[in-house]
Design a protein around this motif. Structure first.
Motif, PDB file in Angstrom:
ATOM      1  N   TRP A 181     -83.226 -45.309 -45.360  1.00 20.79           N
ATOM      2  CA  TRP A 181     -83.495 -45.168 -43.942  1.00 20.79           C
ATOM      3  C   TRP A 181     -82.474 -44.057 -43.325  1.00 20.79           C
ATOM      4  N   GLY A 182     -81.340 -43.685 -44.066  1.00 20.62           N
ATOM      5  CA  GLY A 182     -80.313 -42.804 -43.199  1.00 20.62           C
ATOM      6  C   GLY A 182     -78.825 -42.637 -44.639  1.00 20.62           C
ATOM      7  N   ALA A 183     -78.729 -41.339 -44.474  1.00 19.91           N
ATOM      8  CA  ALA A 183     -76.922 -41.600 -45.579  1.00 19.91           C
ATOM      9  C   ALA A 183     -76.563 -40.421 -45.370  1.00 19.91           C
ATOM     10  N   CYS A 215     -84.399 -55.488 -49.989  1.00 20.69           N
ATOM     11  CA  CYS A 215     -83.586 -53.889 -49.059  1.00 20.69           C
ATOM     12  C   CYS A 215     -83.355 -53.568 -50.939  1.00 20.69           C
ATOM     13  N   ARG A 216     -82.959 -52.146 -50.280  1.00 16.91           N
ATOM     14  CA  ARG A 216     -83.050 -50.716 -51.151  1.00 16.91           C
ATOM     15  C   ARG A 216     -81.888 -49.879 -51.071  1.00 16.91           C
ATOM     16  N   LEU A 217     -81.047 -49.023 -51.990  1.00 16.29           N
ATOM     17  CA  LEU A 217     -80.118 -48.301 -51.898  1.00 16.29           C
ATOM     18  C   LEU A 217     -79.656 -46.866 -52.073  1.00 16.29           C
ATOM     19  N   GLY A 218     -80.956 -47.355 -52.696  1.00 19.43           N
ATOM     20  CA  GLY A 218     -81.541 -45.528 -53.584  1.00 19.43           C
ATOM     21  C   GLY A 218     -80.698 -45.056 -54.752  1.00 19.43           C
ATOM     22  N   LEU A 219     -79.755 -46.927 -55.215  1.00 16.46           N
ATOM     23  CA  LEU A 219     -78.951 -45.791 -56.910  1.00 16.46           C
ATOM     24  C   LEU A 219     -78.868 -47.309 -56.999  1.00 16.46           C
ATOM     25  N   ASP A 226     -79.289 -52.408 -41.924  1.00 18.55           N
ATOM     26  CA  ASP A 226     -77.650 -52.224 -42.089  1.00 18.55           C
ATOM     27  C   ASP A 226     -76.748 -51.305 -43.206  1.00 18.55           C
ATOM     28  N   THR A 227     -76.130 -50.682 -42.129  1.00 23.57           N
ATOM     29  CA  THR A 227     -75.139 -49.767 -42.449  1.00 23.57           C
ATOM     30  C   THR A 227     -73.975 -50.607 -43.156  1.00 23.57           C
ATOM     31  N   VAL A 228     -74.014 -49.939 -44.351  1.00 20.43           N
ATOM     32  CA  VAL A 228     -73.008 -50.291 -45.546  1.00 20.43           C
ATOM     33  C   VAL A 228     -71.914 -48.878 -45.724  1.00 20.43           C
ATOM     34  N   ARG A 229     -70.738 -49.089 -45.640  1.00 16.50           N
ATOM     35  CA  ARG A 229     -69.758 -48.276 -45.657  1.00 16.50           C
ATOM     36  C   ARG A 229     -69.043 -48.302 -47.049  1.00 16.50           C
ATOM     37  N   TRP A 230     -68.923 -47.059 -48.118  1.00 16.08           N
ATOM     38  CA  TRP A 230     -68.611 -47.137 -49.231  1.00 16.08           C
ATOM     39  C   TRP A 230     -67.391 -46.233 -48.613  1.00 16.08           C
ATOM     40  N   THR A 280     -77.602 -45.938 -44.690  1.00 13.35           N
ATOM     41  CA  THR A 280     -78.342 -47.379 -43.758  1.00 13.35           C
ATOM     42  C   THR A 280     -79.475 -47.666 -45.209  1.00 13.35           C
ATOM     43  N   ILE A 281     -79.045 -49.120 -45.176  1.00 13.85           N
ATOM     44  CA  ILE A 281     -80.358 -49.712 -46.404  1.00 13.85           C
ATOM     45  C   ILE A 281     -81.759 -49.701 -45.937  1.00 13.85           C
ATOM     46  N   GLY A 282     -82.264 -49.780 -46.935  1.00 14.69           N
ATOM     47  CA  GLY A 282     -83.824 -49.176 -46.291  1.00 14.69           C
ATOM     48  C   GLY A 282     -84.872 -50.270 -47.232  1.00 14.69           C
ATOM     49  N   SER A 283     -85.981 -49.602 -47.611  1.00 13.95           N
ATOM     50  CA  SER A 283     -86.414 -50.665 -48.568  1.00 13.95           C
ATOM     51  C   SER A 283     -87.755 -50.030 -49.186  1.00 13.95           C
ATOM     52  N   GLN A 284     -89.160 -50.573 -49.732  1.00 13.14           N
ATOM     53  CA  GLN A 284     -89.273 -49.648 -50.599  1.00 13.14           C
ATOM     54  C   GLN A 284     -90.556 -48.343 -49.326  1.00 13.14           C
TER      55      GLN A 284
END
Length: 202
Positions: free
Chosen positions: A194-196, A60-64, A132-136, A150-154
């Motif tokens: 995968w989405g933000a 799983c990757r969040l890009g931050l 999966d979608t994470v909400r902050w 939307t949690i992505g990957s490599q």
């Protein structure tokens, strides 16, 4: 089979009749079972295995990256433990606003965020999966808003679907080898979200 039965002493009427009616043509070829392993089939098996192996390396990757942050409300002066974005690890799309370094995150799917350690633990939860979608809830100065990711990957979501098709045998193309080799060589440090989206409160 009728010949084998009769030759072995069998006296079944149906077998006897089939043997009597049998005409042997020496030029005729009857193949009972064929198993062919060709070079192409071996190559396709290797391609499928490569896809399966590559899927196992995805995380799983969040890009931050985040850091611990003691946030001070600019209006009331109240203090609150949270996390702040240290660095972005992917390039957000140009069409739309997104988080940036310094933004403060207060909750993860409604759960208060108090530290980077907690943030990392939530990401490592086995119930958290790719897609999966994470909400902050987020703050930037006086502004507050809500971010969804939307949690992505490599790799990209499109490449992920491609890997799944090859790994499951749904897609079988020798020409896929080059794309597979490229995906297998993607550095583990790569982040593909995968989405933000980010919406500021009115």
């Amino acid at each position: 089979q009728a010949l084998v039965n009769v030759a072995g002493g069998g006296r079944d009427d149906a077998d006897l009749q089939r043997v009597q009616d049998l005409t042997i043509d020496d030029d005729r070829h009857c193949m009972w079972k064929v198993e062919i392993t060709t070079e192409d089939m071996l190559a396709l098996q290797q391609i499928q295995q490569t896809a399966q192996d590559t899927l196992q390396t995805l995380d799983c990757r969040l890009g931050l990256e985040v850091r611990d942050q003691l946030w001070i409300n600019p209006i009331s002066g109240a203090k609150q433990e949270a996390v702040a974005i240290q660095k972005l690890l992917w390039a957000p799309p140009d069409d739309g606003e997104w988080l940036r370094p310094g933004d403060v995150l207060f909750t993860w799917d409604g759960q208060p965020l108090h530290s980077k350690r907690q943030f990392d633990r939530l990401l490592a939860d086995p119930n958290v999966n790719l897609g999966d979608t994470v909400r902050w809830t987020v703050a930037r100065g006086y502004r507050k808003g809500k971010a969804e990711l939307t949690i992505g990957s490599q790799i990209s979501e499109e490449d992920m679907r491609f890997l799944e098709q090859v790994a499951n045998g749904v897609r079988q193309e020798l020409s896929d080898r080059q794309r597979l080799d490229r995906l297998a060589a993607v550095p583990d440090s790569t982040h593909a979200v995968w989405g933000a989206s980010l919406i500021w409160d009115a």
